[in-house]
Design a protein around this motif. Structure first.
Motif, PDB file in Angstrom:
ATOM      1  N   UNK A 258      21.760  83.393  17.258  1.00 50.98           N
ATOM      2  CA  UNK A 258      21.063  83.079  16.011  1.00 50.98           C
ATOM      3  C   UNK A 258      20.007  82.002  16.286  1.00 50.98           C
ATOM      4  N   UNK A 259      19.118  81.822  15.353  1.00 48.91           N
ATOM      5  CA  UNK A 259      18.082  80.804  15.472  1.00 48.91           C
ATOM      6  C   UNK A 259      18.667  79.478  14.974  1.00 48.91           C
TER       7      UNK A 259
ATOM      8  N   UNK B 153      26.670  81.971  20.536  1.00 48.87           N
ATOM      9  CA  UNK B 153      28.094  81.715  20.338  1.00 48.87           C
ATOM     10  C   UNK B 153      28.856  82.883  20.946  1.00 48.87           C
ATOM     11  N   UNK B 154      29.867  82.587  21.740  1.00 47.31           N
ATOM     12  CA  UNK B 154      30.747  83.634  22.245  1.00 47.31           C
ATOM     13  C   UNK B 154      31.994  83.621  21.375  1.00 47.31           C
ATOM     14  N   UNK B 155      32.260  84.760  20.768  1.00 47.50           N
ATOM     15  CA  UNK B 155      33.460  84.931  19.957  1.00 47.50           C
ATOM     16  C   UNK B 155      34.461  85.703  20.813  1.00 47.50           C
ATOM     17  N   UNK B 156      35.636  85.129  21.000  1.00 48.30           N
ATOM     18  CA  UNK B 156      36.700  85.803  21.737  1.00 48.30           C
ATOM     19  C   UNK B 156      37.689  86.336  20.716  1.00 48.30           C
TER      20      UNK B 156
ATOM     21  N   UNK C 184      28.205  78.749  11.914  1.00 43.83           N
ATOM     22  CA  UNK C 184      28.868  79.112  13.172  1.00 43.83           C
ATOM     23  C   UNK C 184      29.281  77.868  13.954  1.00 43.83           C
ATOM     24  N   UNK C 185      28.402  76.843  13.977  1.00 45.01           N
ATOM     25  CA  UNK C 185      28.744  75.630  14.727  1.00 45.01           C
ATOM     26  C   UNK C 185      29.922  74.904  14.070  1.00 45.01           C
ATOM     27  N   UNK C 186      29.968  74.900  12.736  1.00 47.71           N
ATOM     28  CA  UNK C 186      31.094  74.267  12.046  1.00 47.71           C
ATOM     29  C   UNK C 186      32.411  74.958  12.410  1.00 47.71           C
ATOM     30  N   UNK C 187      32.385  76.290  12.489  1.00 45.98           N
ATOM     31  CA  UNK C 187      33.576  77.053  12.894  1.00 45.98           C
ATOM     32  C   UNK C 187      33.946  76.703  14.338  1.00 45.98           C
ATOM     33  N   UNK C 188      32.947  76.646  15.209  1.00 42.82           N
ATOM     34  CA  UNK C 188      33.171  76.277  16.610  1.00 42.82           C
ATOM     35  C   UNK C 188      33.829  74.896  16.694  1.00 42.82           C
ATOM     36  N   UNK C 189      33.314  73.948  15.931  1.00 40.61           N
ATOM     37  CA  UNK C 189      33.840  72.578  15.976  1.00 40.61           C
ATOM     38  C   UNK C 189      35.278  72.513  15.464  1.00 40.61           C
TER      39      UNK C 189
ATOM     40  N   UNK D 290      24.705  94.242  11.313  1.00 40.46           N
ATOM     41  CA  UNK D 290      25.145  93.073  10.561  1.00 40.46           C
ATOM     42  C   UNK D 290      26.475  92.598  11.137  1.00 40.46           C
ATOM     43  N   UNK D 291      26.585  91.310  11.419  1.00 40.46           N
ATOM     44  CA  UNK D 291      27.826  90.696  11.894  1.00 40.46           C
ATOM     45  C   UNK D 291      28.416  89.876  10.765  1.00 40.46           C
ATOM     46  N   UNK D 292      29.666  90.124  10.469  1.00 42.24           N
ATOM     47  CA  UNK D 292      30.375  89.384   9.431  1.00 42.24           C
ATOM     48  C   UNK D 292      31.631  88.761  10.036  1.00 42.24           C
ATOM     49  N   UNK D 293      31.873  87.495   9.726  1.00 43.64           N
ATOM     50  CA  UNK D 293      33.087  86.800  10.143  1.00 43.64           C
ATOM     51  C   UNK D 293      33.714  86.235   8.872  1.00 43.64           C
ATOM     52  N   UNK D 294      34.940  86.638   8.585  1.00 39.79           N
ATOM     53  CA  UNK D 294      35.623  86.234   7.352  1.00 39.79           C
ATOM     54  C   UNK D 294      35.591  84.720   7.157  1.00 39.79           C
ATOM     55  N   UNK D 295      35.191  84.306   5.993  1.00 45.69           N
ATOM     56  CA  UNK D 295      35.155  82.893   5.588  1.00 45.69           C
ATOM     57  C   UNK D 295      34.191  82.034   6.407  1.00 45.69           C
ATOM     58  N   UNK D 296      33.331  82.658   7.222  1.00 42.45           N
ATOM     59  CA  UNK D 296      32.344  81.900   7.993  1.00 42.45           C
ATOM     60  C   UNK D 296      30.950  82.411   7.653  1.00 42.45           C
TER      61      UNK D 296
END
Length: 166
Positions: A75-76, A155-158, A88-93, A15-21
């Motif tokens: 992700x799909x 998505x690549x998360x750095x 994820x795309x909203x965070x990227x943007x 499971x991958x979790x990103x705070x507030x995303x």
């Protein structure tokens, strides 16, 4: 069977979790990569001297780790506003510079998160935590009428910090 293999980590149970995303059981990822640690080494480029018998002496010191850590997560694709893809795309943007059509709010949108792995019984057996993270790259699969699968987004998360905690 050796004790260390009695409950192996299943690569399909994570499971991958990103705070507030992405932070609830509705968030679905197909795959997640674990970053590799590459130590920085100093002093190995040149010999520092030689001893009796012509033995060359090298002094090599560890100096932390190379650069930033990168996590690729897949992700799909979905247009649903609550889908992992859209979140994820909203965070990227938000992190994308305004000159590239984003909101230019990179510094204020760094997040922390974790990747949790489970054994075959669903028990948490490994956990990696990361901090100061942002989405640095987006890739959408090619559109193809002959394809037999869903469209995947990568998505690549750095991140600046990445450690195994369990």
């Amino acid at each position: 069977m050796p004790a260390d293999l009695a409950k192996p980590i299943a690569p399909s149970s994570f499971y991958l979790e990103v705070a507030d995303v992405v932070k609830d059981e509705q968030s679905i990822f197909k795959s997640v990569s674990i970053p590799q640690y590459s130590p920085k080494v100093q002093g190995g480029q040149q010999a520092i001297g030689t001893t009796k018998g012509g033995k060359t002496i090298w002094q090599v010191n560890a100096a932390g780790f190379e650069g930033l850590f990168k996590i690729d997560c897949v992700c799909i694709a979905s247009g649903d506003s609550s889908s992992t893809s859209k979140l994820m795309y909203d965070w990227f943007k938000k992190c994308l510079p305004t000159s590239n059509g984003g909101e230019g709010k990179w510094a204020g949108n760094k997040k922390s998160g974790s990747i949790t792995a489970y054994d075959t019984d669903g028990k948490e057996v490994a956990k990696w935590e990361f901090a100061e993270a942002w989405p640095s790259k987006y890739k959408c699969a090619d559109l193809d009428v002959t394809a037999d699968s869903y469209i995947e987004e990568t998505f690549t998360i750095t991140c600046e910090k990445f450690n195994r905690t369990v």
